[in-house]
Design an enzyme around this catalytic site. Structure first.
Site, PDB file in Angstrom:
ATOM      1  N   ARG A 113       0.847  -1.185   0.000  1.00 56.06           N
ATOM      2  CA  ARG A 113       0.000   0.000   0.000  1.00 56.06           C
ATOM      3  C   ARG A 113       0.886   1.240   0.000  1.00 56.06           C
ATOM      4  O   ARG A 113       1.875   1.317   0.747  1.00 56.06           O
ATOM      5  CB  ARG A 113      -0.938   0.021   1.222  1.00 56.06           C
ATOM      6  CG  ARG A 113      -2.012  -1.051   1.218  1.00 56.06           C
ATOM      7  CD  ARG A 113      -3.022  -0.848   0.102  1.00 56.06           C
ATOM      8  NE  ARG A 113      -4.067  -1.867   0.103  1.00 56.06           N
ATOM      9  CZ  ARG A 113      -4.014  -3.017  -0.545  1.00 56.06           C
ATOM     10  NH1 ARG A 113      -2.923  -3.332  -1.239  1.00 56.06           N
ATOM     11  NH2 ARG A 113      -5.029  -3.854  -0.503  1.00 56.06           N
ATOM     12  N   HIS A 125      -1.287  -1.336 -10.207  1.00 55.39           N
ATOM     13  CA  HIS A 125      -1.924  -2.138  -9.159  1.00 55.39           C
ATOM     14  C   HIS A 125      -2.451  -3.460  -9.724  1.00 55.39           C
ATOM     15  O   HIS A 125      -3.649  -3.756  -9.679  1.00 55.39           O
ATOM     16  CB  HIS A 125      -3.045  -1.378  -8.458  1.00 55.39           C
ATOM     17  CG  HIS A 125      -3.302  -1.891  -7.065  1.00 55.39           C
ATOM     18  ND1 HIS A 125      -3.911  -1.151  -6.088  1.00 55.39           N
ATOM     19  CD2 HIS A 125      -3.011  -3.090  -6.483  1.00 55.39           C
ATOM     20  CE1 HIS A 125      -4.007  -1.862  -4.967  1.00 55.39           C
ATOM     21  NE2 HIS A 125      -3.460  -3.043  -5.190  1.00 55.39           N
ATOM     22  N   GLU A 142      -5.630   6.197  -6.847  1.00 59.78           N
ATOM     23  CA  GLU A 142      -5.792   5.200  -7.901  1.00 59.78           C
ATOM     24  C   GLU A 142      -7.192   5.319  -8.505  1.00 59.78           C
ATOM     25  O   GLU A 142      -8.147   5.575  -7.776  1.00 59.78           O
ATOM     26  CB  GLU A 142      -5.572   3.791  -7.344  1.00 59.78           C
ATOM     27  CG  GLU A 142      -4.156   3.558  -6.830  1.00 59.78           C
ATOM     28  CD  GLU A 142      -3.914   2.114  -6.382  1.00 59.78           C
ATOM     29  OE1 GLU A 142      -4.824   1.262  -6.593  1.00 59.78           O
ATOM     30  OE2 GLU A 142      -2.856   1.824  -5.830  1.00 59.78           O
TER      31      GLU A 142
END
Length: 328
Positions: free
Chosen positions: A236, A285, A265
């Site tokens: 993260r 991601h 994001e």
């Protein structure tokens, strides 16, 4: 039940074998991403079940209050993007299998891919050839280098094993209890935090983002890293204190980074400094985004839906709601 699945960018879910578990339900799949409350409220107006793909969409009280038919949110893994208290107050069940004891090997594999790509400058070498040039600089081998694992949980253990397979010396830093576990497993534990950041050639972060770990990697930590070192973050972005990574990379300690997670994001702003740095590799991601991993994850998600329909909800993170949950 009327089921809405958000953020399936490539319309992959309906191609999974486990999708057949939703036979008999009315399923709507959305392939783009929206975050505006009005847009989401319109899309989900008739939804009785909401399926979330990890943390791609935030679900807060303001949205939940506009979804009067919603009975169940079904997803997998951690849920910082869901207002669980609001769900409970509104009678909405949240089911999320935390898959205790099982690592995401897809995420571990991507981590290792980024380690190799970062140390050998693979994106830069590919870009050089595509631009009509030959080699672009000289990379570094992994054998006999020191791999630092920050956070010794399920993923950290797997990545540590990858490092050993490549002939790296593995050093661990983590919480007191995790350091004790690492020591019991025979892993080398750093003498202290300062030594950990200073001695490692590659550091890979494997911590969950909670209040205690938010910003746990500081500017002082990064400044101790070697100018040749690589920081890898597939966990993260919030584990690193705000703004310090860009500054550290500009100053040259560490000399490079490989990232799969970001403060915002999806990160599609080409002016973001991380996307303009030659010493940074960015992937969007995709740690958990493989067909194989999705078969595992969505099988759990769909089983949770069917268990709810059968009157026996499973993996419920707000069990107090069960006595007053909404009924479809």
């Amino acid at each position: 039940m009327k089921i809405s699945i958000l953020d399936d960018y490539f319309d992959t879910v309906r191609t999974l074998d486990c999708f057949s578990r939703l036979a008999g339900h009315e399923v709507t799949i959305w392939n783009d991403h929206v975050q505006g409350i009005d847009d989401l409220a319109d899309r989900l107006a008739d939804a009785e079940v909401l399926v979330l793909i990890r943390e791609r969409t935030e679900v807060r009280r303001a949205l939940l209050e506009r979804l009067p038919r919603l009975c169940l949110i079904s997803q997998r893994s951690v849920y910082p993007h869901i207002d669980v208290d609001a769900c409970t107050a509104l009678g909405i069940v949240v089911s999320s299998d935390l898959h205790a004891g099982s690592a995401s090997h897809a995420a571990a594999e991507l981590t290792w891919g980024l380690v190799i790509a970062g140390m050998r400058r693979l994106p830069q070498q590919v870009a050089s050839m595509k631009a009509g040039h030959w080699q672009d600089g000289v990379g570094d081998s992994l054998r006999h280098k020191t791999l630092g694992i920050y956070g010794y949980g399920r993923l950290g253990r797997v990545v540590a094993d990858y490092g050993r397979a490549f002939g790296m010396d593995v050093v661990v830093w983590a919480s007191d209890s995790s350091r004790a576990t690492a020591h019991a497993d025979g892993a080398t534990v750093a003498a202290n935090r300062e030594a950990f950041f200073a001695q490692c050639d590659v550091i890979s972060l494997h911590l969950r983002l909670v209040d205690a770990t938010r910003g746990i990697v500081t500017a002082a930590d990064l400044a101790r890293m070697k100018p040749t070192a690589l920081l890898v973050n597939t966990s993260r972005a919030g584990l690193v204190a705000p703004g310090v990574l860009v500054d550290a990379l500009r100053q040259g300690n560490p000399g490079r980074a490989a990232l799969d997670v970001y403060d915002r994001e999806p990160l599609i702003d080409r002016s973001d400094p991380l996307l303009g740095m030659d010493n940074v590799i960015c992937t969007p991601h995709i740690g958990y985004v493989t067909h194989d991993e999705w078969e595992i994850q969505f099988a759990d998600i769909f089983d949770q839906i069917n268990a709810y329909v059968a009157g026996a909800p499973i993996n419920v993170v707000n069990p107090v709601v069960l006595d007053r949950r909404r009924m479809s």
